[in-house]
Design an enzyme around this catalytic site. Structure first.
Site, PDB file in Angstrom:
ATOM      1  N   ASP A 118       2.391  -2.775  11.289  1.00 45.01           N
ATOM      2  CA  ASP A 118       2.382  -4.085  12.333  1.00 45.01           C
ATOM      3  C   ASP A 118       1.051  -4.740  12.530  1.00 45.01           C
ATOM      4  OD1 ASP A 118       1.763  -2.409  14.691  1.00 45.01           O
ATOM      5  OD2 ASP A 118       3.929  -1.930  14.340  1.00 45.01           O
ATOM      6  N   GLY A 119       0.058  -3.847  12.763  1.00 45.30           N
ATOM      7  CA  GLY A 119      -1.203  -4.009  13.079  1.00 45.30           C
ATOM      8  C   GLY A 119      -2.110  -4.367  12.012  1.00 45.30           C
ATOM      9  N   PHE A 120      -1.748  -4.161  10.432  1.00 47.33           N
ATOM     10  CA  PHE A 120      -2.211  -4.600   9.532  1.00 47.33           C
ATOM     11  C   PHE A 120      -1.981  -6.226   9.015  1.00 47.33           C
ATOM     12  CE2 PHE A 120      -2.328   0.311   8.096  1.00 47.33           C
ATOM     13  CZ  PHE A 120      -3.279   0.659   9.334  1.00 47.33           C
ATOM     14  N   LEU A 159      -6.020  -1.602  -0.529  1.00 53.31           N
ATOM     15  CA  LEU A 159      -6.047  -1.772   0.996  1.00 53.31           C
ATOM     16  C   LEU A 159      -6.460  -3.015   1.006  1.00 53.31           C
ATOM     17  CD1 LEU A 159      -7.265   1.530   2.470  1.00 53.31           C
ATOM     18  CD2 LEU A 159      -4.947   0.992   1.581  1.00 53.31           C
ATOM     19  N   ALA A 160      -5.604  -4.205   0.823  1.00 55.01           N
ATOM     20  CA  ALA A 160      -6.041  -5.535   0.927  1.00 55.01           C
ATOM     21  C   ALA A 160      -5.002  -6.456   1.145  1.00 55.01           C
ATOM     22  CB  ALA A 160      -6.597  -5.880  -0.599  1.00 55.01           C
ATOM     23  N   GLU A 161      -4.738  -6.459   2.638  1.00 52.14           N
ATOM     24  CA  GLU A 161      -3.429  -7.355   3.100  1.00 52.14           C
ATOM     25  C   GLU A 161      -3.688  -8.828   2.839  1.00 52.14           C
ATOM     26  OE1 GLU A 161      -5.002  -5.012   4.817  1.00 52.14           O
ATOM     27  OE2 GLU A 161      -3.523  -3.627   5.070  1.00 52.14           O
ATOM     28  N   GLU A 187       0.723  -1.181  -0.110  1.00 50.17           N
ATOM     29  CA  GLU A 187       0.087   0.071   0.046  1.00 50.17           C
ATOM     30  C   GLU A 187       0.981   1.292  -0.175  1.00 50.17           C
ATOM     31  OE1 GLU A 187      -2.143  -0.926   3.480  1.00 50.17           O
ATOM     32  OE2 GLU A 187      -3.007  -2.654   2.453  1.00 50.17           O
ATOM     33  N   PRO A 240      -5.050  -9.089   8.959  1.00 49.59           N
ATOM     34  CA  PRO A 240      -6.149  -9.321   7.927  1.00 49.59           C
ATOM     35  C   PRO A 240      -5.261 -10.340   7.050  1.00 49.59           C
ATOM     36  CG  PRO A 240      -6.094  -6.919   8.253  1.00 49.59           C
ATOM     37  CD  PRO A 240      -5.036  -7.544   9.255  1.00 49.59           C
ATOM     38  N   HIS A 246      -0.194   0.686  15.221  1.00 47.90           N
ATOM     39  CA  HIS A 246       1.136   1.244  14.650  1.00 47.90           C
ATOM     40  C   HIS A 246       1.901   0.705  15.308  1.00 47.90           C
ATOM     41  CE1 HIS A 246      -1.450   2.838  11.513  1.00 47.90           C
ATOM     42  NE2 HIS A 246      -1.320   3.854  11.555  1.00 47.90           N
ATOM     43  N   GLN A 280       1.873  -2.092   5.710  1.00 44.13           N
ATOM     44  CA  GLN A 280       2.269  -0.930   6.029  1.00 44.13           C
ATOM     45  C   GLN A 280       2.595  -0.419   7.491  1.00 44.13           C
ATOM     46  OE1 GLN A 280      -0.752   2.472   5.505  1.00 44.13           O
ATOM     47  NE2 GLN A 280       0.633   2.767   3.719  1.00 44.13           N
TER      48      GLN A 280
END
Lengths: 327, 313
Positions: free
Chosen positions: A84-86, A58-60, A29, A89, A129, A82
């Site tokens: 850590d928390g992402f 936006l599509a991990e 992203e 998914p 983040h 982008q």
């Protein structure tokens, strides 16, 4: 020697890998025109084009799944998550597909995919983040999990990750992105520390501090402070969490007799628990004290105004050193 | 409640005049898959198999119809109900059964099993929806080569978010992706009406992805219908969703059929097997017997093999 920030060293490493191998792709992203939110991919799309540096939706799950598909047909994708928390998914693609496909085929199928994850706190950001999700991935058989701590390792390790035939989860300590150090970009790869090896970054005799990623610098600062109290502290940068260089770690701890593992992630079921167990198995008769763990509490990462209370710092590491000597 | 069983669509009530006889090779493949699946259920009952299995009884004609529309360089991604997909792609029933049974000669040394087969350009995974992003990546890699990625999913799969991430990327990046939806009206035990709001066609349309619905059970007819569309996927490099209105003649797995007798009768009435047996009794009876005997021989031979290397202590 060139002086580079960690972000720039990673960028130069990826650039070199892309120059060396046309099958290396970068995707994620905002990695293209923006160069990533931390500018780690800055300029790569301009120089290598939109076909090799791909801005994704936006599509991990889609990013990692697509990377797996590309790897099945001979590409070597480097995916940026982008923050850590992402990565959560994308968990199914990483855990069920990326990690397991090569094992299910007994290695017949290779998936040379790198998943780069800026990790950890300390930049005054929000919970998702600032997280340290490494233990989810070290718990998953089939993944290599590594963490760089400094520009020189950033430059070499990202290239080793891209060349590696196994899937690699590559943690980058985001609060260290702007720290500078000398990087020897001309050293031949044969001279680099092997990808799966830890390194003693400060020798010492009385206690071993084990760290990776953002906490290596914190431990080095603690070791310097402890020296003023007459304590000789060895600091080991683990670099590779899975596989773990247990031989180097056990040699150090058997010699010093005292060990603390330091990470930002919660202590409970954290990566330090695995190391403590392994050292108990390997070094039981050499230990002068139980292996201690220094890390975050079992809470969600707090709002930024409280993160100084959450993150291990110099004082908490030195407190652990004191407790090791007091046992 | 009275349930009327409609004749399969696309045919006259008698069916005989409009339906051309299937080619022997197609009938052989259809019946190979049918007897392979029935044999698996029998081996389970006999305690020869462990774990679980999902058979494609009633849906065999779909991969058989597609088999000749796919080339060697195309990549097929299959799901938990994938034995038919595999056998229509690779004439290797010994290897597949050995994989399921963990015997010597297994496709993946018996490690993958029924639901995780990797062989040449064929890959299956049991987690619903997760194959579609992978298929999109494969298709992106194949873009411009004339080859495509073909992913089999079901109607239940459309509940998974990964489907939409993949459709978005596939259309955005114009990749040659053929999504084959085996819409059998039931997701394990949950009927479509209880698990899907709206329609597959509308969901594809939301991403500007082409959609085509197939109601025929005739292998030749389906091929004729799909050939230009599949050619377009290759030439224009774009995704296509082909939705088959089909019926699952068997249970989801084994002994877990929660459907009413009427619903099961409805599914059975759409089974190509009885239909072909009725319409083309001569070649059918002979080929049916030959394939049944062939699969019996395969099962006997594979059962007698030693465990695959992975299985040995």
């Amino acid at each position: 020697m060139t002086t580079l920030t960690l972000a720039k060293a990673l960028n130069e490493g990826m650039r070199k890998a892309m120059e060396d191998d046309p099958k290396v792709l970068v995707m994620g992203e905002d990695v293209g025109k923006l160069g990533g939110v931390f500018r780690v991919t800055d300029g790569l799309q301009k120089d290598f084009g939109e076909q090799r540096v791909i801005d994704t939706p936006l599509a991990e799950s889609g990013i990692i799944g697509t990377a797996i598909g590309l790897a099945l047909r001979g590409y070597r994708p480097v995916c940026e998550i982008q923050f850590d928390g992402f990565v959560f998914p994308a968990a199914d693609q990483i855990i069920t597909q990326l990690a397991k496909m090569p094992l299910r085929s007994l290695g017949k199928l290779k998936l040379p995919v790198v998943v780069r994850i800026p990790c950890g706190g300390g930049i005054g950001a929000v919970e998702h983040h600032s997280e340290s999700p490494e233990a989810y991935f070290t718990h998953t058989a089939g993944l290599r999990v590594v963490a760089c701590s400094n520009p020189a390792d950033g430059y070499t390790m990202i290239q080793q990750a891209i060349r590696c035939e196994d899937p690699v989860i590559f943690f980058e300590p985001k609060r260290r992105y702007w720290e500078k150090a000398d990087v020897d970009t001309s050293a031949p790869a044969d001279d680099w520390t092997p990808f799966d090896r830890a390194r003693v970054v400060r020798p010492g005799a009385d206690v071993t501090l084990l760290a990776y990623g953002p906490m290596v610098r914190t431990c080095l600062e603690a070791a310097a402070a402890a020296e003023e109290d007459g304590r000789s502290v060895e600091v080991v940068d683990l670099r590779s969490l899975n596989p773990l260089d247990i031989d180097l770690v056990a040699e150090s701890v058997a010699r010093t007799g005292r060990c603390a593992v330091v990470h930002e992630a919660p202590v409970f079921s954290g990566f330090g628990a695995e190391i403590a167990a392994r050292l108990t198995e390997r070094c039981f008769y050499n230990l002068e004290a139980p292996v201690l763990r220094v890390g975050g509490p079992s809470t969600p990462y707090p709002p930024s105004r409280l993160e100084d209370h959450y993150l291990p710092d110099l004082d908490r590491v030195l407190d652990a050193v004191d407790r090791l000597f007091a046992f | 409640m009275t349930v009327t069983v409609p004749a399969p669509t696309g045919t006259t009530p008698s069916g005989a005049r409009r339906t051309p006889p299937p080619e022997p090779e197609d009938l052989e493949l259809l019946l190979l898959i049918r007897h392979f699946e029935l044999t698996l259920l029998r081996l389970f009952e006999a305690g020869e198999l462990s774990g679980t299995t999902h058979t494609c009884l009633g849906q065999e004609y779909i991969p058989v119809a597609l088999s000749r529309l796919l080339g060697d360089d195309d990549f097929v991604l299959s799901n938990h109900r994938g034995h038919g997909h595999f056998l229509a792609r690779h004439a290797e029933p010994y290897g597949l059964l050995a994989e399921i049974m963990g015997r010597e000669g297994a496709l993946c040394a018996g490690v993958g099993g029924s639901q995780h087969v990797y062989h040449r350009h064929f890959l299956s995974t049991g987690v619903q929806g997760e194959s579609l992003p992978v298929a999109t990546g494969v298709a992106l890699a194949l873009k411009g080569t004339g080859a495509l990625a073909c992913a089999y999913i079901g109607d239940g799969t459309w509940g998974e978010g990964a489907v939409y991430e993949a459709l978005n990327m596939a259309q955005l990046w114009r990749v040659p992706l053929l999504v084959v939806v085996e819409h059998n009206g039931i997701a394990q035990s949950t009927p479509t009406a209880a698990q899907m709001s709206g329609r597959v066609a509308a969901r594809a349309a939301a991403f500007d992805v082409l959609h085509h619905r197939v109601t025929s059970l005739e292998v030749g007819e389906i091929r004729t219908e799909l050939a230009p569309l599949v050619a377009m996927v290759r030439q224009d490099s774009r995704p296509l969703v082909v939705e088959f209105a089909t019926h699952r003649a068997g249970p989801h797995s084994k002994g877990d059929d929660t459907r009413s007798p009427e619903e099961i009768a409805l599914a059975a009435a759409h089974d190509w097997y009885d239909r072909y047996a009725r319409l083309f009794p001569e070649p059918f009876a002979r080929i049916d017997r030959e394939r049944r005997e062939l699969v019996e021989r395969i099962a006997a031979e594979v059962t007698a093999r030693p465990p695959s290397a992975w299985e040995r202590p």
